[in-house]
Design a protein around this motif. Structure first.
Motif, PDB file in Angstrom:
ATOM      1  N   ALA A 395      23.904 -15.743 -47.774  1.00 32.96           N
ATOM      2  CA  ALA A 395      22.630 -15.254 -48.314  1.00 32.96           C
ATOM      3  C   ALA A 395      21.860 -14.415 -47.300  1.00 32.96           C
ATOM      4  O   ALA A 395      22.048 -14.537 -46.082  1.00 32.96           O
ATOM      5  CB  ALA A 395      21.770 -16.428 -48.779  1.00 32.96           C
ATOM      6  N   ASP A 396      20.965 -13.572 -47.817  1.00 29.38           N
ATOM      7  CA  ASP A 396      20.236 -12.626 -46.971  1.00 29.38           C
ATOM      8  C   ASP A 396      19.277 -13.307 -45.998  1.00 29.38           C
ATOM      9  O   ASP A 396      18.755 -12.659 -45.087  1.00 29.38           O
ATOM     10  CB  ASP A 396      19.494 -11.584 -47.817  1.00 29.38           C
ATOM     11  N   GLU A 397      19.042 -14.601 -46.158  1.00 30.50           N
ATOM     12  CA  GLU A 397      18.227 -15.333 -45.191  1.00 30.50           C
ATOM     13  C   GLU A 397      18.892 -15.363 -43.809  1.00 30.50           C
ATOM     14  O   GLU A 397      18.228 -15.613 -42.808  1.00 30.50           O
ATOM     15  CB  GLU A 397      18.001 -16.767 -45.665  1.00 30.50           C
ATOM     16  N   GLN A 398      20.194 -15.095 -43.787  1.00 29.07           N
ATOM     17  CA  GLN A 398      20.946 -15.148 -42.526  1.00 29.07           C
ATOM     18  C   GLN A 398      21.282 -13.756 -41.991  1.00 29.07           C
ATOM     19  O   GLN A 398      22.180 -13.614 -41.159  1.00 29.07           O
ATOM     20  CB  GLN A 398      22.237 -15.957 -42.723  1.00 29.07           C
ATOM     21  N   ASN A 399      20.601 -12.727 -42.453  1.00 33.33           N
ATOM     22  CA  ASN A 399      20.867 -11.366 -41.966  1.00 33.33           C
ATOM     23  C   ASN A 399      20.745 -11.289 -40.445  1.00 33.33           C
ATOM     24  O   ASN A 399      21.592 -10.708 -39.755  1.00 33.33           O
ATOM     25  CB  ASN A 399      19.900 -10.364 -42.597  1.00 33.33           C
ATOM     26  N   TYR A 400      19.667 -11.856 -39.922  1.00 34.03           N
ATOM     27  CA  TYR A 400      19.426 -11.814 -38.475  1.00 34.03           C
ATOM     28  C   TYR A 400      20.530 -12.571 -37.736  1.00 34.03           C
ATOM     29  O   TYR A 400      21.028 -12.104 -36.707  1.00 34.03           O
ATOM     30  CB  TYR A 400      18.059 -12.424 -38.157  1.00 34.03           C
ATOM     31  N   HIS A 401      20.917 -13.713 -38.265  1.00 29.58           N
ATOM     32  CA  HIS A 401      21.939 -14.540 -37.624  1.00 29.58           C
ATOM     33  C   HIS A 401      23.232 -13.753 -37.434  1.00 29.58           C
ATOM     34  O   HIS A 401      23.844 -13.805 -36.357  1.00 29.58           O
ATOM     35  CB  HIS A 401      22.196 -15.786 -38.483  1.00 29.58           C
ATOM     36  N   PHE A 402      23.656 -13.025 -38.469  1.00 29.51           N
ATOM     37  CA  PHE A 402      24.935 -12.319 -38.367  1.00 29.51           C
ATOM     38  C   PHE A 402      24.840 -11.063 -37.505  1.00 29.51           C
ATOM     39  O   PHE A 402      25.830 -10.648 -36.898  1.00 29.51           O
ATOM     40  CB  PHE A 402      25.487 -12.022 -39.759  1.00 29.51           C
ATOM     41  N   LYS A 403      23.655 -10.480 -37.436  1.00 32.79           N
ATOM     42  CA  LYS A 403      23.448  -9.397 -36.465  1.00 32.79           C
ATOM     43  C   LYS A 403      23.671  -9.927 -35.054  1.00 32.79           C
ATOM     44  O   LYS A 403      24.337  -9.313 -34.221  1.00 32.79           O
ATOM     45  CB  LYS A 403      22.011  -8.881 -36.597  1.00 32.79           C
ATOM     46  N   VAL A 404      23.067 -11.095 -34.795  1.00 30.60           N
ATOM     47  CA  VAL A 404      23.159 -11.720 -33.470  1.00 30.60           C
ATOM     48  C   VAL A 404      24.597 -12.124 -33.174  1.00 30.60           C
ATOM     49  O   VAL A 404      25.109 -11.891 -32.067  1.00 30.60           O
ATOM     50  CB  VAL A 404      22.221 -12.943 -33.390  1.00 30.60           C
ATOM     51  N   LEU A 405      25.284 -12.721 -34.142  1.00 26.77           N
ATOM     52  CA  LEU A 405      26.667 -13.157 -33.945  1.00 26.77           C
ATOM     53  C   LEU A 405      27.558 -11.987 -33.541  1.00 26.77           C
ATOM     54  O   LEU A 405      28.309 -12.064 -32.558  1.00 26.77           O
ATOM     55  CB  LEU A 405      27.192 -13.801 -35.232  1.00 26.77           C
ATOM     56  N   LYS A 406      27.487 -10.897 -34.287  1.00 23.05           N
ATOM     57  CA  LYS A 406      28.321  -9.722 -33.984  1.00 23.05           C
ATOM     58  C   LYS A 406      27.978  -9.155 -32.608  1.00 23.05           C
ATOM     59  O   LYS A 406      28.869  -8.817 -31.814  1.00 23.05           O
ATOM     60  CB  LYS A 406      28.125  -8.660 -35.070  1.00 23.05           C
ATOM     61  N   LEU A 407      26.679  -9.079 -32.300  1.00 27.13           N
ATOM     62  CA  LEU A 407      26.230  -8.507 -31.030  1.00 27.13           C
ATOM     63  C   LEU A 407      26.688  -9.354 -29.842  1.00 27.13           C
ATOM     64  O   LEU A 407      27.143  -8.818 -28.825  1.00 27.13           O
ATOM     65  CB  LEU A 407      24.712  -8.372 -31.041  1.00 27.13           C
ATOM     66  N   ILE A 408      26.584 -10.669 -29.970  1.00 27.45           N
ATOM     67  CA  ILE A 408      27.027 -11.552 -28.878  1.00 27.45           C
ATOM     68  C   ILE A 408      28.518 -11.379 -28.638  1.00 27.45           C
ATOM     69  O   ILE A 408      28.962 -11.255 -27.489  1.00 27.45           O
ATOM     70  CB  ILE A 408      26.703 -13.026 -29.200  1.00 27.45           C
ATOM     71  N   LEU A 409      29.305 -11.358 -29.716  1.00 21.92           N
ATOM     72  CA  LEU A 409      30.758 -11.207 -29.559  1.00 21.92           C
ATOM     73  C   LEU A 409      31.108  -9.856 -28.943  1.00 21.92           C
ATOM     74  O   LEU A 409      32.056  -9.745 -28.157  1.00 21.92           O
ATOM     75  CB  LEU A 409      31.448 -11.390 -30.912  1.00 21.92           C
ATOM     76  N   GLU A 410      30.344  -8.821 -29.286  1.00 21.16           N
ATOM     77  CA  GLU A 410      30.562  -7.505 -28.663  1.00 21.16           C
ATOM     78  C   GLU A 410      30.280  -7.569 -27.165  1.00 21.16           C
ATOM     79  O   GLU A 410      31.051  -7.025 -26.356  1.00 21.16           O
ATOM     80  CB  GLU A 410      29.655  -6.462 -29.317  1.00 21.16           C
ATOM     81  N   LYS A 411      29.192  -8.243 -26.787  1.00 20.46           N
ATOM     82  CA  LYS A 411      28.837  -8.343 -25.366  1.00 20.46           C
ATOM     83  C   LYS A 411      29.856  -9.175 -24.597  1.00 20.46           C
ATOM     84  O   LYS A 411      30.061  -8.970 -23.397  1.00 20.46           O
ATOM     85  CB  LYS A 411      27.436  -8.936 -25.216  1.00 20.46           C
ATOM     86  N   LEU A 412      30.488 -10.117 -25.301  1.00 18.31           N
ATOM     87  CA  LEU A 412      31.529 -10.930 -24.668  1.00 18.31           C
ATOM     88  C   LEU A 412      32.866 -10.194 -24.608  1.00 18.31           C
ATOM     89  O   LEU A 412      33.811 -10.675 -23.986  1.00 18.31           O
ATOM     90  CB  LEU A 412      31.710 -12.240 -25.439  1.00 18.31           C
ATOM     91  N   GLY A 413      32.949  -9.046 -25.290  1.00 17.90           N
ATOM     92  CA  GLY A 413      34.205  -8.286 -25.323  1.00 17.90           C
ATOM     93  C   GLY A 413      35.262  -8.948 -26.185  1.00 17.90           C
ATOM     94  O   GLY A 413      36.459  -8.756 -25.983  1.00 17.90           O
ATOM     95  N   ASP A 414      34.824  -9.733 -27.173  1.00 20.46           N
ATOM     96  CA  ASP A 414      35.757 -10.469 -28.022  1.00 20.46           C
ATOM     97  C   ASP A 414      36.345  -9.546 -29.082  1.00 20.46           C
ATOM     98  O   ASP A 414      35.617  -8.810 -29.752  1.00 20.46           O
ATOM     99  CB  ASP A 414      35.029 -11.640 -28.693  1.00 20.46           C
TER     100      ASP A 414
END
Length: 643
Positions: A395-414
């Motif tokens: 649901a769209d209540e988690q839009n921010y959460h998934f932005k953060v998830l993708k960004l963290i994984l990018e910073k980790l080089g995953d």
């Protein structure tokens, strides 16, 4: 190849031939012709004028003449209206299409494209039964998966079960305190419902205890708080009593919500739940045994609901198996300097430079939060399947959460980061307002299923459309109609939009509903039953000679568009595209079937004016029934043979 693709290729070749300019198929815009103009498809001419150096009307004339001369089996004629070239498609093309389509039992299915997608949906918590919000999630996930498959993707349907955490401990603690050993067998209550009852019980007690603390805070008594929390609650209390805040109801409401949440966390029963969570993560054998027992009750309940809804999964993930992987990711991130530790031992990431906030990834007491386990799960999923895309239906209540998830994984080089995508959908409400799990006001999926089947039964019996059905056939029909109505209503709206689900409205046999389409399919099948198997088999290689009448051509055209509709639905991750198309099919056939002139049906099948027309309309009817069936199948909806 679809007619639109053929037109685009022919137009691109025409531009190159007429103006010696390279022009790609992707640069050609083709739309269906507006009803007030002659033709079936329209090319937008304006992009070509920079090559022709002529007015749009002159460019359209040149292009139309070239297409007629060089594509005799495709373009029969044309007309130009300002900057739009309207094309009349050759009748032989449509007759050839219907002959070929008659040989294809699975219209729209494309060959494998070599790409792999995981679609994660459902994601229930094991502290309560599936509810109305889960229904939209499940139907979207299932349907998007089927649409991707039809477009040639390899799809893995995944379900991540939220089987651990503070919310699970709430149900466990309440059961310990009040159940006196109650089980699904002893109580006669479905397992997921029984566990959900104790979650509501926990929240009821928590709310009562929190009200006492909130009352104290509002009166300036902060005895339940200490340290940083006490400083924060005093600050909120001070803010709340400022004149400008008191004059602003919205700001005052937000401050009161913060006070409420802080107070909830200080209640005795919440403290006990937190202790239980720590015991669970430490591997306490008694806590773990209770957890396994209660979760097993819930899984058995979920399985019954999924089976009834026709929902399936290829891979199950459990947060209890992934949260430790997430802790490993956090530890690696600390070593890389991606995360940092605060004085209270909690671990965070600073995303302010990316326009976001600081994000907690591990609590100070060492217990994980949602993002912890999502990091671990993302890594595990990629290791298991190496998919090109990992689509989360949440649901769209988690839009921010998934932005953060993708960004963290990018910073980790995953490597999993590149494919992460979020199919964000709007919440479902009922006509009387939003549902709340904490207050026990959610509508359970099982209850909604029963209501829909009951409503379907009353509607069909009122309309007198069930004569000749056995009791077993009636039960099956009511379930097919009830579930079809619910699925269609929840899927016909663009996923991004919030929606209100009205059970009574969803089952109207005359509206934009699943039952309307199901009834249209049954009507077509009843027409086909008037003819023998030999009659229908004789159509396999039949070649028509008669001129197509307008609505005959329209029905063939709409069926031919199925490929393009499928592509649009896949690109937009939107089953609503299919739902709207299925409705258009049914609506257009009903208009065709009922069309009269001077009291006579114009498009009669049995009483057709010639044998050729009879066979043509039989083929159209068979094609319509098959396309409706395939479109509804992509939505997870069955269509009955008779109603």
């Amino acid at each position: 190849m679809s007619v639109v693709s053929s037109i685009k290729q022919a137009a691109a070749a025409a531009v190159q031939a007429l103006y010696q300019q390279p022009f790609t198929v992707a640069d050609v815009a083709v739309n269906t012709t507006k009803p007030e103009f002659e033709g079936e498809y329209t090319i937008v001419v304006f992009p070509f004028t920079k090559f022709s150096r002529q007015k749009p009307e002159e460019t359209g004339q040149a292009l139309g003449s070239y297409l007629v001369a060089n594509n005799p089996g495709l373009v029969a004629g044309f007309n130009v209206v300002k900057g739009f070239l309207n094309l009349s498609i050759h009748q032989d093309y449509w007759l050839g299409y219907i002959r070929d389509a008659h040989q294809n039992p699975h219209p729209g299915q494309k060959p494998a494209n070599g790409k792999k997608v995981m679609v994660e949906y459902s994601s229930p918590n094991t502290n309560k039964p599936l509810h109305l919000g889960h229904l939209r999630n499940n139907f979207l996930g299932f349907s998007v998966s089927e649409i991707l498959k039809a477009n040639g993707f390899e799809v893995i349907k995944a379900n991540l079960v939220n089987d651990r955490g503070i919310h699970i401990c709430k149900s466990m603690l309440a059961w310990q305190m009040f159940a006196h050993g109650d089980t699904p067998q002893s109580s006669g209550i479905k397992g997921d419902h029984l566990v959900g009852d104790y979650y509501v019980k926990f929240e009821t007690i928590l709310r009562e205890q929190a009200e006492t603390i909130i009352s104290d805070v509002l009166e300036g008594n902060f005895k339940d708080f200490e340290g940083e929390e006490k400083e924060k609650i005093i600050k909120l209390h001070t803010l709340l009593h400022k004149p400008d805040i008191q004059a602003d109801a919205e700001k005052a409401g937000k401050i009161k919500d913060e006070i409420k949440e802080l107070s909830r966390n200080k209640t005795e029963i919440m403290q006990q739940a937190k202790i239980m969570l720590q015991q669970w993560e430490a591997g306490n054998p008694e806590v773990r045994a209770l957890w396994q027992t209660m979760n097993s009750w819930v899984y058995e309940g979920f399985e019954k609901t999924y089976k009834r809804l026709g929902i399936d999964f290829d891979k199950m993930y459990f947060e209890s198996n992934t949260y430790l992987l997430g802790k490993d990711v956090v530890e690696q991130g600390l070593q890389k300097g991606v995360f940092f530790r605060k004085a209270d031992n909690s671990v965070w990431i600073d995303l302010t430079a990316d326009g976001l906030d600081e994000k907690l990834v591990l609590r100070g007491d060492g217990t994980s939060v949602y993002i912890t386990q999502d990091l671990g799960t993302a890594r595990l999923k990629y290791a298991d399947f190496h998919m090109d895309e990992s689509l989360y239906v949440v649901a769209d209540e988690q839009n921010y959460h998934f932005k953060v998830l993708k960004l963290i994984l990018e910073k980790l080089g995953d490597p999993s980061a590149a494919g992460i995508a979020h199919l964000s959908y709007g919440m479902v409400e009922l006509p009387h307002g939003r549902m709340k799990s904490r207050e026990g006001t959610v509508v359970d999926a099982d209850d909604m299923i029963e209501e829909m089947i009951s409503t379907a039964a009353s509607h069909t019996e009122e309309l007198g459309k069930v004569k000749g059905f056995s009791e077993e056939e009636l039960r099956e029909l009511h379930e097919t109609i009830g579930l079809g109505a619910m699925k269609f209503f929840l899927l016909k709206v663009d996923p991004k939009k919030r929606m209100i689900f009205n059970p009574e409205e969803s089952i109207d046999l005359h509206g934009f509903t699943g039952p309307f389409i199901q009834y249209s399919h049954a009507r077509i099948k009843s027409i086909l039953r008037e003819f023998s198997t030999a009659d229908l088999a004789s159509l396999a290689d039949y070649r028509h000679n008669a001129e197509l009448l307008p609505m005959e051509k329209e029905l063939i055209m709409i069926n031919e568009q199925f490929d393009g509709v499928l592509e649009d639905a896949q690109k937009e991750w939107s089953p609503s595209v299919i739902a709207n198309y299925a409705f258009l099919l049914a609506q257009t056939f009903n208009s065709f079937y009922a069309k009269k002139e001077n009291g006579k049906y114009i498009y009669s099948v049995r009483d057709a004016e010639t044998e050729d027309k009879r066979k043509l309309r039989l083929q159209i009817a068979m094609l319509m029934a098959n396309t409706i069936k395939q479109a509804m199948k992509l939505l997870g909806i069955q269509v009955p043979e008779r109603m």
